[in-house]
Scaffold this active site. Structure first.
Site, PDB file in Angstrom:
ATOM      1  N   LEU A   1       0.846  -1.199   0.000  1.00 41.71           N
ATOM      2  CA  LEU A   1       0.000   0.000   0.000  1.00 41.71           C
ATOM      3  C   LEU A   1       0.884   1.251   0.000  1.00 41.71           C
ATOM      4  O   LEU A   1       1.817   1.369   0.792  1.00 41.71           O
ATOM      5  CB  LEU A   1      -0.916   0.002   1.217  1.00 41.71           C
ATOM      6  CG  LEU A   1      -1.917  -1.158   1.325  1.00 41.71           C
ATOM      7  CD1 LEU A   1      -2.798  -0.977   2.558  1.00 41.71           C
ATOM      8  CD2 LEU A   1      -2.767  -1.274   0.066  1.00 41.71           C
TER       9      LEU A   1
ATOM     10  N   GLY B   1       2.847  -5.450   7.618  1.00 41.08           N
ATOM     11  CA  GLY B   1       1.975  -4.360   8.041  1.00 41.08           C
ATOM     12  C   GLY B   1       1.015  -3.932   6.958  1.00 41.08           C
ATOM     13  O   GLY B   1      -0.203  -3.925   7.145  1.00 41.08           O
ATOM     14  N   ASP B   2       1.544  -3.533   5.788  1.00 38.35           N
ATOM     15  CA  ASP B   2       0.690  -3.118   4.671  1.00 38.35           C
ATOM     16  C   ASP B   2       1.075  -3.860   3.399  1.00 38.35           C
ATOM     17  O   ASP B   2       0.911  -3.348   2.296  1.00 38.35           O
ATOM     18  CB  ASP B   2       0.782  -1.603   4.463  1.00 38.35           C
ATOM     19  CG  ASP B   2       2.192  -1.145   4.138  1.00 38.35           C
ATOM     20  OD1 ASP B   2       3.125  -1.952   4.315  1.00 38.35           O
ATOM     21  OD2 ASP B   2       2.366   0.014   3.711  1.00 38.35           O
ATOM     22  N   GLU B   3       1.571  -5.077   3.557  1.00 42.77           N
ATOM     23  CA  GLU B   3       1.984  -5.902   2.418  1.00 42.77           C
ATOM     24  C   GLU B   3       1.038  -7.081   2.245  1.00 42.77           C
ATOM     25  O   GLU B   3       0.645  -7.732   3.216  1.00 42.77           O
ATOM     26  CB  GLU B   3       3.402  -6.433   2.622  1.00 42.77           C
ATOM     27  CG  GLU B   3       4.483  -5.364   2.574  1.00 42.77           C
ATOM     28  CD  GLU B   3       5.853  -6.004   2.709  1.00 42.77           C
ATOM     29  OE1 GLU B   3       6.243  -6.769   1.797  1.00 42.77           O
ATOM     30  OE2 GLU B   3       6.522  -5.746   3.723  1.00 42.77           O
TER      31      GLU B   3
END
Length: 348
Positions: free
Chosen positions: A212, A253-255
């Site tokens: 993201l 985390g945002d992967e």
């Protein structure tokens, strides 16, 4: 049987006999029913006095029909009896017969009980514990059968609960608790299975790595609760844009990583990436604020590799992802389309 004790001889009235042996039958020398116990009356009827024994029972190996028909009831003295009911052939009875009076002149007394079909008899004739003699083990067997059924039922239910708990624990062990997607372990298992399948004629697949863009700004400005909400929205988008056979996992985390099956042409993979990015870039409302993010995607395709190597595909998809970021973010790039000088390990 008239209730007297004379010269060492005991005579009992029918009602006393019925209390001691609720399923007794008193037959005359010709097989006619003279008297019967209260439970036997429930089984064959109360108006059977005078009727023939063989009109109600089928004889097993202990008696023959010839013996009863010829009036040779006394020949059954001391034998084990095996009978079945004519109206209910599946219900068996067992017991013994003894002669009454000198040379059996008063007939034969039969003391019967149910065999292995006692549960059916209890149900059909509406019997209760009071219908059996206290010394009759048949009712104990019925209790044991019911207890066994209850125990087996409870064990089955327990097994079901344990299996459900096992599935739940396995699901939790393979699920990202925040988004409900697969976690890293689940994805690694799916990827290893897909790689192994290639060696046995399995279908090709694509491996997409999504990161993201601008997500850190959401956490920094609006807090982690807002960030968690955004991650949930991103996960929902990925669910809706992929198919049932695909695997979508949150691995950081945002992967996110996606294992995509079928339809592996470059144009279709790029179109999928573009749809995902477009949806991610739509404004997300969080507690009165508006969050804006995007996504960068790198995709490797298994058919582009001579050797089946999960680590190589992951490394190449990761390199394509960061190439997307270097080219302005909000992009989808395929390993097969990278420039020759890009830092990838594409083979073939």
């Amino acid at each position: 049987m008239h209730g007297a004790l004379e010269s060492g001889r005991l005579e009992l009235p029918p009602e006393v006999m019925g209390q001691l042996m609720p399923m007794f039958l008193w037959l005359d020398r010709h097989g006619g029913i003279r008297c019967l116990g209260p439970t036997m009356a429930k089984v064959i009827g109360e108006d059977v006095i005078g009727t023939r024994f063989e009109t109600h029972f089928k004889l097993g190996r202990a008696w023959s029909r010839r013996e009863v028909g010829a009036g040779e009831v006394g020949a059954t003295q001391g034998r084990r009896l095996h009978l079945s009911l004519l109206r209910h052939p599946d219900i068996s009875l067992r017991g013994r017969a003894v002669e009454i009076g000198p040379n059996g002149r008063e007939g034969v007394l039969l003391n019967l009980t149910f065999g292995i079909h006692i549960a059916d008899a209890v149900r059909i004739f509406g019997l209760t514990e009071a219908d059996f003699a206290p010394s009759d083990l048949a009712i104990e067997l019925l209790y044991l059968r019911e207890a066994k059924a209850a125990v087996l039922g409870e064990l089955k239910a327990l097994t079901g609960r344990l299996e459900e708990a096992r599935r739940s624990a396995m699901s939790q062990a393979l699920t990202d608790p925040l988004t409900g997607l697969a976690n890293r372990r689940a994805f690694d298992l799916a990827l290893d299975k897909a790689i192994a399948g290639l060696a046995h004629g399995g279908g090709a697949f694509a491996l997409a790595h999504l990161d993201l863009d601008h997500f850190k700004a959401v956490n920094d400005t609006l807090g982690h609760a807002a960030g968690d909400h955004v991650l949930g929205c991103a996960a929902q988008i990925l669910r809706e844009e992929t198919r049932g056979g695909d695997v979508v996992a949150r691995v950081g985390g945002d992967e996110f990583v996606l294992l995509l099956r079928g339809a592996l042409q470059s144009e279709r993979l790029k179109a999928l990436g573009a749809r995902i990015i477009a949806r991610l870039e739509a404004p997300i409302a969080v507690e009165g604020a508006v969050c804006r993010i995007s996504g960068s995607i790198g995709i490797a395709v298994s058919s582009d590799y001579e050797s089946h190597d999960a680590e190589a595909m992951l490394a190449d998809a990761d390199a394509a992802l960061y190439e997307s970021k270097r080219n302005g973010r909000g992009r989808c790039m395929l390993v097969r389309d990278l420039r020759p000088d890009a830092e990838v390990s594409q083979a073939g």
